[in-house]
Design an enzyme around this catalytic site. Structure first.
Site, PDB file in Angstrom:
ATOM      1  CE  LYS A  61      -6.017   1.774   6.775  1.00  0.00           C
ATOM      2  NZ  LYS A  61      -6.979   0.880   6.434  1.00  0.00           N
ATOM      3  CD  GLN A  99      -8.610  -1.051   3.607  1.00  0.00           C
ATOM      4  OE1 GLN A  99      -7.423  -0.736   4.289  1.00  0.00           O
ATOM      5  NE2 GLN A  99      -9.872  -0.355   4.003  1.00  0.00           N
ATOM      6  CG  ASP A 120      -7.870  -3.300  11.214  1.00  0.00           C
ATOM      7  OD1 ASP A 120      -7.655  -1.995  11.061  1.00  0.00           O
ATOM      8  OD2 ASP A 120      -7.992  -3.817   9.953  1.00  0.00           O
TER       9      ASP A 120
END
Ligand code: NAD
Length: 281
Positions: free
Chosen positions: A40, A84, A107
């Site tokens: 990412k 994460q 997200d």
């Protein structure tokens, strides 16, 4: 192609004085998570964004992580925040997700963004993997309107938002959606009538060619590491679909690796660009 589009948008925003910034927070040293995070960061840098990763030890307390999130919420150079998952057991993921400002929740996991998705409002952020699946369908010219779409898996990050997206009354949606899960009776009866079959169960190669309707479009979200003595590292990555048998029956099928994984990262970058754009208003 999407990366080029994102890079163009980033360049445009940069000339308007805003460099889109994505900060990823990684707690602990889970190997798979570390790989995802570096992917990412690399992708956001190569698109011209300012990408940073904050690495915290596995012993980090929930209060300490929430303090980091608060700091990022207040930092005007950070447009997107991603914590994460999975998190170590002393930290409740839902509490952390609720602390991320919904306008920086690239997200798309915050309850406000999930609610907007379900209602059909388009000013929130949509979870990157299901958003990527829609993008794949659109760019491949797959007709979703009126199609029988069968989703396997009902997780908050894939199955549920995928169903919410496909059931909306708009173009690139308008499907008749069935959601299957671990308690579904006779899974094959559902998969065999799917025009579009989306598999996100986390069960290596569970969907075989005989479970697929001839000509169906098959999207394999699964990402499983399985033993493979023929590989140097002793393992290989595979999806939830048994590719060799499925490819003979499906009209289109996404590979693993490839397919959904890179699209997920592309959607994360797109969401970050949107977050940066919105910070201008
Ligand atoms: P999860 O474990 O949270 O959910 C799995 C779902 O599958 C559950 O709802 C469960 O009910 C269902 N399920 C499990 N076994 C089943 C069975 N035998 N029959 C029917 N349904 C069954 O998983 P998740 O987070 O949604 O991820 C699913 C898969 O997708 C995993 O392999 C994960 O690694 C992968 N994934 C990939 C990406 C990507 O970017 N490519 C992103 C997210 C998840």
């Amino acid at each position: 192609m999407i990366h080029a589009e994102v890079a163009r948008d980033v360049a445009d925003l940069t000339t308007r004085g805003v460099v889109p910034g994505l900060t990823v927070v990684l707690v602990g040293d889970d190997a798979a998570s570390a790989t995802y995070v570096s992917g990412k960061e690399k992708a956001s840098r190569s698109a011209g964004m300012s990408g940073a990763t904050i690495r915290l030890p596995a012993t980090t307390s929930q209060a300490a992580l929430l303090a980091v999130v608060e700091q990022l919420n207040a930092d005007s150079t950070v447009h997107g925040i991603l914590v994460q998952m999975p998190l170590p057991s002393q930290i409740d993921p839902d509490t952390v997700i609720r602390h991320i400002h919904p306008r920086k929740d690239v997200d798309g996991f915050h309850p406000i963004n999930v609610g907007k998705l379900l209602i059909g409002h388009t000013d929130g952020f949509v979870s990157c993997t299901p958003a990527g699946v829609i993008e794949l369908l659109v760019r491949s010219g797959v007709q979703t309107r009126g199609a029988e779409a069968v989703i396997i898996g009902r997780s908050n990050i894939v199955g549920k938002p995928m169903a919410a997206l496909l059931m909306q009354g708009r173009s690139h949606a308008d499907a008749t959606v069935t959601v299957c899960h671990s308690r579904t009776r006779d899974l094959s009866a559902h998969t065999r009538r799917a025009d579009i079959l989306i598999v996100a169960a986390g069960r290596a190669e569970m969907i075989t060619g005989d479970m697929i309707k001839p000509g169906a479009v098959v999207i394999d979200v699964g990402m499983n590491r399985v033993p493979d003595a023929t590989r140097a590292q002793g393992t290989r990555l595979c999806g939830d679909v048994h590719f060799a048998s499925a490819v003979k029956v499906a009209s289109r099928i996404t590979p693993v690796p490839g397919g959904v994984g890179p699209m997920t990262i592309a959607m994360l970058l797109k969401n970050t660009v949107r977050a940066a754009e919105r910070s201008l208003h």
